[in-house]
Design a protein around this motif. Structure first.
Motif, PDB file in Angstrom:
ATOM      1  N   VAL A 139      12.052  10.735  -4.709  1.00 16.46           N
ATOM      2  CA  VAL A 139      11.924   9.317  -5.030  1.00 16.46           C
ATOM      3  C   VAL A 139      10.466   8.875  -5.003  1.00 16.46           C
ATOM      4  CG1 VAL A 139      12.498   6.982  -4.262  1.00 16.46           C
ATOM      5  CG2 VAL A 139      14.244   8.770  -4.239  1.00 16.46           C
ATOM      6  N   SER A 140       9.697   9.389  -4.028  1.00 11.54           N
ATOM      7  CA  SER A 140       8.303   8.973  -3.921  1.00 11.54           C
ATOM      8  C   SER A 140       7.489   9.399  -5.125  1.00 11.54           C
ATOM      9  CB  SER A 140       7.681   9.529  -2.643  1.00 11.54           C
ATOM     10  OG  SER A 140       7.688  10.954  -2.664  1.00 11.54           O
ATOM     11  N   ALA A 141       7.947  10.430  -5.842  1.00 16.87           N
ATOM     12  CA  ALA A 141       7.227  10.850  -7.050  1.00 16.87           C
ATOM     13  C   ALA A 141       7.209   9.749  -8.102  1.00 16.87           C
ATOM     14  CB  ALA A 141       7.866  12.112  -7.624  1.00 16.87           C
ATOM     15  N   LEU A 142       8.163   8.824  -8.020  1.00 14.61           N
ATOM     16  CA  LEU A 142       8.198   7.717  -8.977  1.00 14.61           C
ATOM     17  C   LEU A 142       7.050   6.740  -8.768  1.00 14.61           C
ATOM     18  CD1 LEU A 142      12.036   6.996  -8.816  1.00 14.61           C
ATOM     19  CD2 LEU A 142      10.809   8.177 -10.641  1.00 14.61           C
ATOM     20  N   LEU A 143       6.361   6.844  -7.635  1.00 13.65           N
ATOM     21  CA  LEU A 143       5.248   5.962  -7.351  1.00 13.65           C
ATOM     22  C   LEU A 143       3.925   6.502  -7.859  1.00 13.65           C
ATOM     23  CD1 LEU A 143       6.241   5.050  -3.692  1.00 13.65           C
ATOM     24  CD2 LEU A 143       6.313   3.526  -5.661  1.00 13.65           C
ATOM     25  N   ASP A 144       3.948   7.677  -8.472  1.00 15.76           N
ATOM     26  CA  ASP A 144       2.706   8.280  -8.925  1.00 15.76           C
ATOM     27  C   ASP A 144       2.110   7.546 -10.109  1.00 15.76           C
ATOM     28  OD1 ASP A 144       2.787  10.180  -6.982  1.00 15.76           O
ATOM     29  OD2 ASP A 144       3.779  11.691  -8.218  1.00 15.76           O
ATOM     30  N   GLY A 145       2.911   6.748 -10.785  1.00 17.84           N
ATOM     31  CA  GLY A 145       2.421   6.090 -11.992  1.00 17.84           C
ATOM     32  C   GLY A 145       1.525   4.901 -11.739  1.00 17.84           C
ATOM     33  N   GLY A 146       1.366   4.462 -10.493  1.00 19.46           N
ATOM     34  CA  GLY A 146       0.493   3.330 -10.208  1.00 19.46           C
ATOM     35  C   GLY A 146       1.248   2.150  -9.632  1.00 19.46           C
ATOM     36  N   GLU A 147       1.125   0.977 -10.260  1.00 18.38           N
ATOM     37  CA  GLU A 147       1.629  -0.257  -9.673  1.00 18.38           C
ATOM     38  C   GLU A 147       3.052  -0.592 -10.076  1.00 18.38           C
ATOM     39  OE1 GLU A 147      -1.119  -3.222 -10.888  1.00 18.38           O
ATOM     40  OE2 GLU A 147      -2.632  -2.663  -9.413  1.00 18.38           O
ATOM     41  N   ARG A 184       0.836  -1.190   0.000  1.00 15.24           N
ATOM     42  CA  ARG A 184       0.000   0.000   0.000  1.00 15.24           C
ATOM     43  C   ARG A 184       0.878   1.251   0.000  1.00 15.24           C
ATOM     44  NH1 ARG A 184      -2.791  -3.378  -1.274  1.00 15.24           N
ATOM     45  NH2 ARG A 184      -4.709  -4.190  -0.336  1.00 15.24           N
ATOM     46  N   VAL A 185       0.533   2.186  -0.893  1.00 13.88           N
ATOM     47  CA  VAL A 185       1.197   3.493  -0.919  1.00 13.88           C
ATOM     48  C   VAL A 185       0.308   4.455  -0.146  1.00 13.88           C
ATOM     49  CG1 VAL A 185       2.089   5.347  -2.358  1.00 13.88           C
ATOM     50  CG2 VAL A 185       2.260   2.974  -3.137  1.00 13.88           C
ATOM     51  N   LEU A 186       0.794   4.935   0.992  1.00 18.22           N
ATOM     52  CA  LEU A 186       0.018   5.795   1.879  1.00 18.22           C
ATOM     53  C   LEU A 186       0.444   7.249   1.675  1.00 18.22           C
ATOM     54  CD1 LEU A 186       0.427   3.632   5.118  1.00 18.22           C
ATOM     55  CD2 LEU A 186      -1.322   3.425   3.335  1.00 18.22           C
ATOM     56  N   ARG A 187      -0.516   8.100   1.457  1.00 18.34           N
ATOM     57  CA  ARG A 187      -0.235   9.522   1.232  1.00 18.34           C
ATOM     58  C   ARG A 187      -0.946  10.342   2.296  1.00 18.34           C
ATOM     59  NH1 ARG A 187       1.948   9.659  -3.875  1.00 18.34           N
ATOM     60  NH2 ARG A 187       1.456   7.844  -5.185  1.00 18.34           N
ATOM     61  N   ARG A 188      -0.173  11.182   2.939  1.00 19.43           N
ATOM     62  CA  ARG A 188      -0.731  12.091   3.945  1.00 19.43           C
ATOM     63  C   ARG A 188      -0.050  13.438   3.779  1.00 19.43           C
ATOM     64  NH1 ARG A 188      -1.499  10.757  10.384  1.00 19.43           N
ATOM     65  NH2 ARG A 188      -2.934  12.480  10.837  1.00 19.43           N
ATOM     66  N   GLY A 189      -0.753  14.361   3.111  1.00 15.46           N
ATOM     67  CA  GLY A 189      -0.129  15.631   2.772  1.00 15.46           C
ATOM     68  C   GLY A 189       0.970  15.409   1.748  1.00 15.46           C
ATOM     69  N   ASP A 190       2.148  15.909   2.052  1.00 14.63           N
ATOM     70  CA  ASP A 190       3.293  15.744   1.156  1.00 14.63           C
ATOM     71  C   ASP A 190       4.123  14.509   1.480  1.00 14.63           C
ATOM     72  OD1 ASP A 190       2.603  18.079  -0.154  1.00 14.63           O
ATOM     73  OD2 ASP A 190       3.815  19.340   1.184  1.00 14.63           O
ATOM     74  N   VAL A 191       3.721  13.789   2.509  1.00  9.35           N
ATOM     75  CA  VAL A 191       4.497  12.618   2.940  1.00  9.35           C
ATOM     76  C   VAL A 191       3.911  11.364   2.294  1.00  9.35           C
ATOM     77  CG1 VAL A 191       5.252  11.228   4.893  1.00  9.35           C
ATOM     78  CG2 VAL A 191       5.077  13.725   5.110  1.00  9.35           C
ATOM     79  N   VAL A 192       4.791  10.598   1.672  1.00 10.57           N
ATOM     80  CA  VAL A 192       4.402   9.331   1.055  1.00 10.57           C
ATOM     81  C   VAL A 192       5.128   8.197   1.771  1.00 10.57           C
ATOM     82  CG1 VAL A 192       4.425   7.952  -1.050  1.00 10.57           C
ATOM     83  CG2 VAL A 192       3.976  10.402  -1.176  1.00 10.57           C
ATOM     84  N   ARG A 193       4.365   7.201   2.172  1.00  7.69           N
ATOM     85  CA  ARG A 193       4.943   6.026   2.813  1.00  7.69           C
ATOM     86  C   ARG A 193       4.504   4.780   2.061  1.00  7.69           C
ATOM     87  NH1 ARG A 193       3.730   7.373   9.234  1.00  7.69           N
ATOM     88  NH2 ARG A 193       5.241   9.074   9.448  1.00  7.69           N
ATOM     89  N   THR A 212       6.784  -4.128   6.561  1.00  2.69           N
ATOM     90  CA  THR A 212       7.609  -3.004   6.979  1.00  2.69           C
ATOM     91  C   THR A 212       7.027  -1.719   6.395  1.00  2.69           C
ATOM     92  OG1 THR A 212       9.076  -3.374   5.086  1.00  2.69           O
ATOM     93  CG2 THR A 212       9.759  -4.321   7.192  1.00  2.69           C
ATOM     94  N   LEU A 213       7.509  -0.600   6.895  1.00  3.55           N
ATOM     95  CA  LEU A 213       7.060   0.718   6.455  1.00  3.55           C
ATOM     96  C   LEU A 213       8.285   1.534   6.084  1.00  3.55           C
ATOM     97  CD1 LEU A 213       4.569   2.733   6.325  1.00  3.55           C
ATOM     98  CD2 LEU A 213       5.313   3.502   8.586  1.00  3.55           C
ATOM     99  N   ILE A 214       8.319   2.064   4.863  1.00  8.58           N
ATOM    100  CA  ILE A 214       9.421   2.921   4.448  1.00  8.58           C
ATOM    101  C   ILE A 214       8.869   4.260   4.002  1.00  8.58           C
ATOM    102  CG2 ILE A 214      10.847   0.957   3.755  1.00  8.58           C
ATOM    103  CD1 ILE A 214      10.263   1.666   0.849  1.00  8.58           C
ATOM    104  N   THR A 215       9.692   5.295   4.147  1.00  9.98           N
ATOM    105  CA  THR A 215       9.300   6.655   3.758  1.00  9.98           C
ATOM    106  C   THR A 215      10.326   7.180   2.765  1.00  9.98           C
ATOM    107  OG1 THR A 215       8.355   7.004   5.960  1.00  9.98           O
ATOM    108  CG2 THR A 215       8.693   8.952   4.581  1.00  9.98           C
ATOM    109  N   PRO A 216      10.070   7.056   1.464  1.00 10.11           N
ATOM    110  CA  PRO A 216      11.028   7.575   0.475  1.00 10.11           C
ATOM    111  C   PRO A 216      11.086   9.098   0.510  1.00 10.11           C
ATOM    112  CG  PRO A 216       9.411   6.060  -0.514  1.00 10.11           C
ATOM    113  CD  PRO A 216       8.912   6.426   0.837  1.00 10.11           C
ATOM    114  N   SER A 217      12.175   9.646   0.011  1.00  4.59           N
ATOM    115  CA  SER A 217      12.277  11.092  -0.112  1.00  4.59           C
ATOM    116  C   SER A 217      11.244  11.594  -1.114  1.00  4.59           C
ATOM    117  CB  SER A 217      13.684  11.478  -0.581  1.00  4.59           C
ATOM    118  OG  SER A 217      13.891  11.024  -1.912  1.00  4.59           O
ATOM    119  N   PRO A 218      10.868  12.887  -1.049  1.00  7.66           N
ATOM    120  CA  PRO A 218       9.859  13.400  -1.995  1.00  7.66           C
ATOM    121  C   PRO A 218      10.227  13.156  -3.453  1.00  7.66           C
ATOM    122  CG  PRO A 218      10.202  14.960  -0.211  1.00  7.66           C
ATOM    123  CD  PRO A 218      11.228  13.894  -0.034  1.00  7.66           C
TER     124      PRO A 218
END
Length: 483
Positions: free
Chosen positions: A39-47, A14-23, A31-37
């Motif tokens: 890097v997390s932008a690479l997850l915007d494309g979906g799966e 699961r990609v969790l978004r809360r404000g500008d923070v993506v986990r 486990t839970l990871i928090t990529p940098s902003p």
């Protein structure tokens, strides 16, 4: 991961978004990871995550290392195979070797080398049933599959092989199998990769249907990183591609080669766990498939399950708590006992444990819905694990308790018997339902599946107890309660 064009997120991630923070929440264990902003932008494309940039490759590596995503590249089937060898350990199955050799002809034409290790067959195998290029090695007396695979590995590597694929004589590879495995081994961190093993002659009823749905060799339809105490804790060596130079040596006294020759059962589990402990990765890749001649008689299936159970004590001696037959945290144990007690007090205890766990998980994830999903998954697993433990590794203890209370008409004794019966049926139906492919109905019918599943558990549990008796140790039966 630059060799793989992209990776695909696991369906549980699961990609969790809360404000500008993506986990990113998922993996096995979770486990839970928090990529940098950036890097997390690479997850915007979906799966999927592309690996054609350094940031994408780094994110893909982080996700695949944790089991949150899996390589999704395809193979062309055109690479030369001069540095690849198939090693076949066999005893008294010349027909199987002949059928396997015929199935490998497309790969043999591309340079694949075949090494057959005759482990004491009577009469000895000859080259008449196998196409060139084939090497046949012979052990005059059977030394077991581990020693046979080690001998074949030494011969293959000595002839220049960089990749060795172990195939049993009772499997037939399906088209495209090898190139997918080789593509996964292109990752320098991967030491071994296993295909999915499916039924050569599928069925829907009784033993054939049960083996089609739940063969002990079939690790399921979804890819995974192979690690102890995960969804795919090991892969069988009946079909396994390895890079021998990336595998750890066996413990002292285990012979020369990747497998511990002192083990006549569970030697593949031992290799998987030693490889993971050494820091190399193992992958399960169901996109590659081989067909296996499953056992079709009840006696053969039950005997084989009991044989597998006999590997528990040797594994416990080498790997400790990794082989624990039951693993639970205090909160999940409270949930399981509370639910199966079927009492108001038990229900309150279970609800309190679930609520407390949700509150703590919500604080870690920052997402109440994701926390609820995680807690529900954990609670469901604990509710299932209790009857699994009582009816599989601990069934002799359960049987003694039932025998001791058989003549009692007390409310507690009758309640215990009723709950165990309900648990045996409910857990069996869950086992039947979850054997299905995603989005499809189960392969076999439920009544036969539940009965055979219970016999399967009895046989395996008996094997575990026999191994514990032979080792004069209860380590293989010791549960592990974690925090």
């Amino acid at each position: 991961m630059t060799e793989v064009p992209h990776v695909l997120l696991d369906r549980r991630t699961r990609v969790l978004r809360r404000g500008d923070v993506v986990r990113v929440l998922g993996g096995d264990p979770v486990t839970l990871i928090t990529p940098s902003p950036a890097v997390s932008a690479l997850l915007d494309g979906g799966e999927t995550v592309a690996t054609d940039t350094p940031a994408g490759a780094a994110l893909a590596r982080a996700l695949t290392d944790r089991g949150m995503a899996h390589p999704a590249g395809t193979a062309t089937g055109t690479r030369p195979l001069a540095a690849v060898a198939v090693v076949v350990p066999v005893r008294d199955d010349a027909a199987g070797v002949a059928a396997l050799s015929t199935a490998l002809e497309p790969e043999l034409a591309r340079g694949l080398h075949l090494v057959v290790v005759d482990d004491g067959s009577t009469p000895p195998l000859t080259t008449s049933a196998t196409p060139a290029p084939t090497t046949i090695l012979r052990h005059d007396e059977s030394r077991g599959p581990a020693a046979a695979r080690n001998a074949g590995t030494a011969a293959a590597v000595g002839a220049g092989a960089q990749v060795v694929v172990y195939l049993d004589a009772d499997v037939i590879p399906l088209p495209g199998w090898l190139d997918v495995l080789l593509a996964r081994l292109d990752d320098p961190r991967v030491a071994a990769v296993a295909p999915r093993i499916v039924a050569a002659e599928p069925g829907r009823f009784w033993v054939r249907g049960y083996e089609t749905a739940r063969s002990a060799l079939d690790m399921g339809p979804e890819p995974a990183r192979v690690r102890p105490r995960t969804r795919v804790a090991y892969v069988p060596s009946a079909a396994l591609a390895v890079r021998p130079d990336r595998l750890p040596p066996p413990p002292e006294g285990g012979g020369i080669g990747p497998f511990d020759e002192r083990m006549r059962v569970a030697e593949d589990v031992d290799l998987c766990w030693r490889t993971d402990a050494a820091g190399s990765h193992l992958r399960y890749e169901p996109a590659a498939r081989v067909a296996h001649r499953h056992r079709t008689s009840l006696g053969a299936v039950v005997a084989r399950r009991a044989f597998y159970g006999r590997g528990a004590a040797p594994l416990a001696d080498r790997h400790g708590a990794a082989v624990a037959p039951a693993v639970a945290a205090p909160w999940s144990l409270a949930v399981a006992i509370g639910v199966w007690s079927a009492t108001p007090v038990g229900s309150l205890v279970a609800a309190g444990a679930i609520g407390r766990s949700w509150w703590r998980t919500r604080g870690l994830t920052g997402d109440g819905r994701a926390a609820a999903g995680l807690v529900a998954r954990g609670a469901g697993a604990s509710v299932r694990q209790l009857p699994q433990a009582l009816l599989r590794p601990y069934w002799p203890v359960t049987a003694v308790v039932l025998a001791a209370t058989a003549g009692s008409r007390s409310r507690a004794a009758r309640g215990l018997r009723h709950r165990l019966l309900a648990a045996a049926v409910a857990e069996g139906l869950w086992h039947w339902w979850t054997a299905r492919e995603p989005g499809r109905l189960p392969i076999d019918e439920p009544l036969g599946h539940v009965l055979l599943h219970r016999l399967d558990d009895l046989a395996y549990g008996l094997g575990v107890w026999r191994s514990a008796w032979a080792a004069r140790s209860l380590d293989a039966l010791r549960p592990d309660v974690t925090r």
